[in-house]
Design a protein around this motif. Structure first.
Motif, PDB file in Angstrom:
ATOM      1  N   GLN A  89       0.826  -1.202   0.000  1.00 41.59           N
ATOM      2  CA  GLN A  89       0.000   0.000   0.000  1.00 41.59           C
ATOM      3  C   GLN A  89       0.865   1.259   0.000  1.00 41.59           C
ATOM      4  N   ALA A 120      -6.375  -0.979  -5.782  1.00 43.18           N
ATOM      5  CA  ALA A 120      -5.193  -0.386  -5.155  1.00 43.18           C
ATOM      6  C   ALA A 120      -4.911   0.998  -5.721  1.00 43.18           C
ATOM      7  N   GLU A 123      -7.506   3.492  -4.379  1.00 41.14           N
ATOM      8  CA  GLU A 123      -7.272   3.816  -2.967  1.00 41.14           C
ATOM      9  C   GLU A 123      -6.100   4.779  -2.815  1.00 41.14           C
TER      10      GLU A 123
END
Length: 371
Positions: A89, A120, A123
């Motif tokens: 992340q 991903a 986000e």
């Protein structure tokens, strides 16, 4: 090789400008290989190549792939991550920090972008506008360079040599699956790279009526039609050929439809001209089959491009107005399929030249009896 990939990326950036894209993201596969020279597996660890017009390309890879990414001739930015999700992340957020995807209209490969990478990106880069990059990407690989064409021609030579070594194995009583395995072995022995374009299709009897048949445990029988569809790989570029055989004598209609398909194959190849619409090749081949009364039994388009993939532009189908250009490589593969009985397909590989289509494959197109 550095110049080759730099030139390809330059063409990609030009296409991005034309199509209003401020970034393009590629996943492991033919496009990433084409622009970076690097081959990665599409797996649980995400790998991305990001191209923008205002900075060096960026490679996003797991720590295991760091050395490979840093060895790329494009001198890319490299962002890596570890095994834990927090590291991954954080790496996606680093991509956002460097590139600012949240402010860019970003093209992706519609057939490769997965939910995992998409989530991903959303986000880490809220507001990123993801759209298809297909129109920008597709034309760029369609015209082959001299080196690419040489690899395709070598892949055809290997495939044809392998078939000749394979033919003595064909006899009544052998299963389709065993024959497909034998042909795969002969392709490797003849010089193909281990990653074949596809597992060979060996389809006999009623299975030959299925254009994309998967080899089964069916044993060949006298009187069968036998479709063999196979190819080889050289420098990542492929060949894709089909020939139809018989096991001993076949019923008269089978011989007739083979003659019709051979005529349709010739008509399609003769229709290839630079500047001609793709549909013209399809029409030429399909007209022969329709005139003979078997139009509904020709179930698929007449051909498709070959290169780093077994199916890529140009697509030779009835509604495709795209124009053929010098250097395009593709198949011409008309077929007739009689449900529950058998089928015939004859497939050759061609390249567009200033004079027309040059057929690159040379095996006979007669209905040869085996076994």
């Amino acid at each position: 090789m550095t110049q080759l990939y730099s030139q390809r990326v330059a063409r990609l950036l030009e296409a991005m400008t034309v199509h209003g894209l401020e970034a393009v993201i590629l996943l492991p596969g033919p496009n990433m290989l084409y622009y970076t020279g690097l081959s990665f597996h599409l797996m649980g660890r995400p790998t991305l190549a990001v191209f923008t017009p205002d900075m060096a390309p960026l490679l996003f890879v797991g720590d295991l792939e760091r050395a490979k990414a840093e060895g790329c001739s494009l001198a890319p930015q490299v962002v890596t991550y570890g095994e834990d999700m927090a590291s991954r992340q954080a790496a996606f957020k680093e991509v956002e920090k460097r590139i600012g995807l949240s402010r860019r209209r970003t093209g992706v490969e519609p057939l490769r972008m997965r939910w995992m990478e998409q989530q991903a990106l959303l986000e880490a880069s809220p507001g990123v506008r993801l759209t298809s990059a297909e129109e920008a990407l597709e034309p760029l690989r369609a015209v082959k360079s001299a080196d690419e064409l040489a690899s395709i021609e070598r892949a055809i030579e290997i495939a044809e040599s392998a078939l000749q070594a394979f033919v003595p194995s064909v006899r009544a009583g052998v299963t389709e699956r065993d024959l497909a395995s034998e042909l795969s072995l002969q392709l490797l022995r003849a010089g193909s790279e281990p990653e074949l374009p596809f597992f060979p299709i060996v389809a006999s009897g009623p299975n030959a009526a299925l254009p994309h048949a998967v080899p089964t445990l069916r044993r060949l029988q006298r009187g069968d039609l036998l479709i063999v569809d196979w190819g080889a790989t050289v420098e990542g570029l492929i060949s894709d050929l089909t020939r139809t055989f018989s096991l001993g004598d076949v019923e008269p209609e089978f011989q007739r439809i083979h003659n019709i398909v051979a005529e349709a194959n010739a008509a399609g190849r003769n229709a290839v001209q630079p500047g001609a619409p793709c549909r013209a090749v399809d029409h030429a081949a399909r007209a022969v089959i329709e005139a003979a009364g078997y139009g509904p039994a020709f179930l698929h388009r007449t051909g498709h491009g070959i290169g780093l993939e077994a199916h890529e532009p140009p697509y030779l189908r009835s509604d495709n107005e795209a124009r053929l250009a010098e250097g395009m490589t593709f198949t011409v593969e008309p077929g007739i399929y009689l449900e529950g009985r058998g089928g015939v397909r004859i497939e050759d590989n061609l390249v567009v030249t200033p004079q027309g289509g040059r057929t690159l494959s040379h095996l006979p197109r007669d209905l040869v009896s085996l076994g």
